[in-house]
Design a protein around this motif. Structure first.
Motif, short mmCIF file in Angstrom:
data_model
loop_
_atom_site.label_atom_id
_atom_site.label_comp_id
_atom_site.label_asym_id
_atom_site.label_seq_id
_atom_site.Cartn_x
_atom_site.Cartn_y
_atom_site.Cartn_z
N VAL A 202 -72.34 32.08 -13.91
CA VAL A 202 -72.69 30.66 -13.99
C VAL A 202 -72.87 30.12 -12.57
O VAL A 202 -72.03 30.35 -11.71
N LEU B 98 -76.80 31.57 -15.51
CA LEU B 98 -76.77 30.36 -16.33
C LEU B 98 -76.46 29.14 -15.46
O LEU B 98 -75.79 29.26 -14.44
N ASP C 291 -78.85 25.63 -19.38
CA ASP C 291 -78.45 26.47 -20.50
C ASP C 291 -77.36 25.81 -21.32
O ASP C 291 -77.18 26.10 -22.49
#
Lengths: 266, 292
Positions: free
Chosen positions: A50, A90, A26
Motif C-alpha cells: 500500500v 494499492l 483502490d
C-alpha cells in the motif's frame, strides 16, 4: 465560519515518483469520525503493497465542497492525482465524513466506481461523546450545544448512512468494521481488512504494536451525565436495531447498553 | 505547575489560542447571565381561565407550512392562546444540557391558560428533530395530541436552505447542507416519536394535501383534536404565513438527483411506518426513487 468557499480538498500531490502510475483509488474509507479511522488507516498503510505519495493526507476531503451541486466530472482526474502508486501497488484515502454527507456517495461512485469502501463503526454513544469533545473545542460562530448534540446524533445514525451508501455502491464493495473489535483483536481484523482489499493478509500477523492509537484527543474529555447517556441510548435504540438487521455480523455485546439483548430497549 | 498545565503547554499554539478564546466567550456568557432554556415568562392567567398541560403540541416539521396551519387551528373558536404567546415555545430546546424535572412539567403547563372547556396548544417544528425532546413532551403533556406536518423532503430542503441563508446572513456551507438534509429524514424522527407516544395520539399531515384541500384537512385536524366541526372562512386559507421572503434557493439538477437518491431509503421506511400517507409522485416528486 462555515467551510463555504474554502478549498477543502488538499489538492494535487507535489510530485509523482518516477515510474508510479496515477489511477482511481483502490480503497476509500468513508466512515466514521471519532471511531479510530486514523489508527486503522495507518495500519493499512503499513502493508508493504500500500502506497501513498508524500504530501497526500489520510483525509483528502475531495468531495466536501460539492454540497452545492457544483460537481462536474471534469474534477475526476484531479481526484485520481492523489493516488499514484508503483505498478501492482494499492493506494487509497480515508475521509470519515464522506458517509454522512449525502451528496458524496454518488460522486464517489462516479470518480471511483470500482473502489472498495471501508466503514469503521463505533458504539454510537461513545462516538457521540468523543465527537462532543472535539466540537466543544472547535470555535465556530454557529456552534450551540443544541446544534452540536443534533449533529453528533445524526453522525451516529449508521443504518441511514449505510443504506444511502448501498443505494449507490454494490454491497460487496463495502466492508463494515467495528472499532471495538479492532481494539480487541487488531491482527485478526487487520487480516480481514487486507483480504477485503485483495492484499496478502500475512503482514497483519507480523505487525508490531498494532494497538498503538493515533489521533486520540489531546484535550480534556467531555463527559455525559447519566441522564444524557440514557436519553442517547433510547434515541439510538431503533437505529442500532436497524443496523444489526442490515449488518448481521455486528457484535452488539461490544456496544454498551445494546449488548444486553438484541432489539430490547435499554 | 500541575500536570494539566504541563499537558496544556504541549498543545499546538492554535489549539491553545482557541481554548483561550472559548474561555473568554464562556466567561462573557457568565457575566451576561445564563439565559434559562425555553421561552420567556409564562402569560398572566385571565380571570376564570384555568391552567393545564397543552391539549395539542405540533412537533414538526420546519419549513412545511406549520405557521399557516397553526394559525388556522387557532381560528377555531374553542382554541385559545393567552395574549402575546408565540406559536413556537421552544420549551424543550435547552434540556439536552440540563436535567428535566417535575418542576419543569409544572412550568410548561403555565403557558397554556384557557377558559374552562377550551383547548390550548403550541407548535414548535424543531421538537421532532431534537432527539431528546419527544419523550420530554410526553412527560410534560402525556395526553397531548401530537401534530406533524410533513412536506416533500426536497422542497423542505430547498426552503430550509433559503431560511438558513436568510437568518444567518452568511454564506451557506457543508454543515448547513448536512443539517438541512437531516431535518428531512422523517422516518428516523418518527421512530422516536412513536417510541414516546401511542400512534393514535399522533396525526401526520402533508403540506401539499393541506394546500390542495384546506377545508377537508382542517376538518380532519379539528376532529383529531376533539374539537367540534366549525367551518373556517375560506379567505383565511389563502395566505400561508411566514413564507420565506429570502431569495429563492434553486436546486440544480445535479443536487436534485443526489437528494432524491439520498432520501429514497428514509422515504421507503416512511411509507411502511405511516401507510396512510399519500406518497404519490404528483404530491411528492421526490418519492420517484422509492417507487420505481
Amino acid at each position: 465560519m462555515t467551510s463555504a468557499g474554502k478549498a477543502l480538498d488538499r489538492g494535487e500531490p507535489a510530485s509523482v515518483p518516477a515510474g508510479w502510475e496515477v489511477r482511481p483509488p483502490d480503497f476509500v474509507g468513508v466512515g466514521t469520525a471519532r471511531s479510530g479511522t486514523t489508527w486503522w488507516d495507518e495500519l493499512i498503510h503499513a502493508h508493504p503493497d500500500v502506497h501513498r505519495v508524500p504530501g497526500v493526507p489520510k483525509e483528502v476531503h475531495f468531495f466536501d465542497r460539492y454540497w452545492d451541486g457544483s460537481w462536474s466530472d471534469a474534477a475526476i482526474p484531479r481526484y485520481h492525482a492523489s493516488f499514484a502508486r508503483p505498478a501492482g501497488g494499492l493506494a487509497g484515502e480515508w475521509t470519515p465524513g464522506y458517509m454522512v454527507d449525502f451528496w458524496v456517495p454518488p460522486l464517489l461512485r462516479r470518480a471511483a466506481p470500482e473502489t472498495r469502501l471501508l466503514v469503521l463503526l463505533r458504539d454510537p454513544i461513545e462516538r457521540f461523546r468523543s465527537g462532543l469533545t472535539l466540537t466543544e473545542n472547535r470555535l465556530t460562530l454557529s456552534w450551540t450545544p443544541r446544534a452540536a448534540a443534533n449533529g453528533g446524533f445524526q453522525r451516529g445514525c449508521y443504518a441511514d448512512q449505510l443504506q444511502r451508501l448501498w443505494g449507490v455502491f454494490p454491497r460487496e464493495q463495502v466492508v463494515v468494521l467495528q472499532y471495538e473489535r479492532c481494539v480487541a483483536d487488531p491482527r485478526g481484523e487487520l487480516r480481514r481488512t487486507f483480504e477485503f482489499l485483495g492484499l496478502d493478509p500475512a503482514p497483519a500477523d507480523a505487525l508490531t504494536a498494532p494497538e498503538r492509537r493515533v489521533n486520540a484527543t489531546r484535550v480534556s474529555k467531555a463527559a455525559l451525565s447519566e441522564e444524557q447517556r440514557a436519553a442517547l441510548a433510547r434515541a439510538f435504540a431503533p437505529e442500532v436495531e436497524r443496523l444489526s438487521e442490515l449488518v448481521p455480523g455486528l457484535d452488539l455485546s461490544l456496544w454498551g447498553p445494546y449488548g444486553l439483548g438484541r432489539g430490547s430497549r435499554p | 505547575m500541575t500536570a494539566a498545565h504541563r499537558s496544556a503547554r504541549n498543545l499546538p499554539l492554535t489549539v491553545r489560542a482557541r481554548q483561550g478564546a472559548i474561555r473568554v466567550l464562556r466567561a462573557a456568557r457568565k457575566i451576561r447571565g445564563h439565559r434559562p432554556p425555553g421561552p420567556g415568562k409564562s402569560p398572566r392567567v385571565p380571570a376564570g381561565w384555568v391552567v393545564a398541560p397543552p391539549d395539542f403540541v405540533g412537533i414538526g416539521s420546519q419549513k412545511a407550512g406549520t405557521s399557516w396551519w397553526s394559525a388556522l387551528i387557532h381560528e377555531h373558536p374553542d382554541v385559545h392562546r393567552a395574549g402575546g404567546q408565540p406559536k413556537e415555545l421552544h420549551f424543550f430546546d435547552g434540556y439536552w444540557e440540563q436535567p428535566f424535572t417535575d418542576a419543569d412539567v409544572e412550568r410548561y403547563a403555565r403557558y397554556f391558560p384557557r377558559p374552562p372547556g377550551g383547548s390550548a396548544g403550541e407548535w414548535t417544528p424543531s421538537y421532532m428533530i431534537d432527539f431528546w425532546t419527544p419523550e420530554l413532551v410526553h412527560r410534560a403533556a402525556p395526553q397531548a395530541r401530537i401534530l406533524v406536518l410533513l412536506r416533500d423532503p426536497l422542497e423542505r430542503y430547498r426552503s430550509g436552505m433559503a431560511h438558513t441563508d436568510d437568518m444567518d446572513r452568511r454564506s451557506l456551507g457543508r454543515q448547513d447542507a448536512m443539517g438541512a438534509f437531516g431535518r428531512g429524514l422523517y422516518a428516523q424522527q418518527l421512530r422516536r416519536v412513536f417510541a414516546a407516544f401511542p400512534r393514535e395520539q399522533v396525526l401526520i399531515l402533508q403540506y401539499e394535501r393541506c394546500r390542495a384541500d384546506p377545508q377537508g384537512e382542517l376538518a380532519r385536524t379539528f376532529r383529531f383534536l376533539g374539537l367540534r366541526d366549525v367551518v373556517i372562512d375560506p379567505a383565511r386559507f389563502d395566505r400561508p404565513v411566514n413564507a420565506t421572503t429570502a431569495r429563492r434557493v434553486e436546486l440544480g439538477d445535479e443536487l436534485r438527483a443526489a437528494l432524491t437518491t439520498a432520501y429514497a431509503p428514509d422515504l421507503a421506511q416512511l411509507a411502511t411506518l405511516v401507510p396512510d400517507l399519500d406518497l404519490d409522485l404528483d404530491l411528492w416528486p421526490s418519492v420517484q426513487a422509492t417507487s420505481r
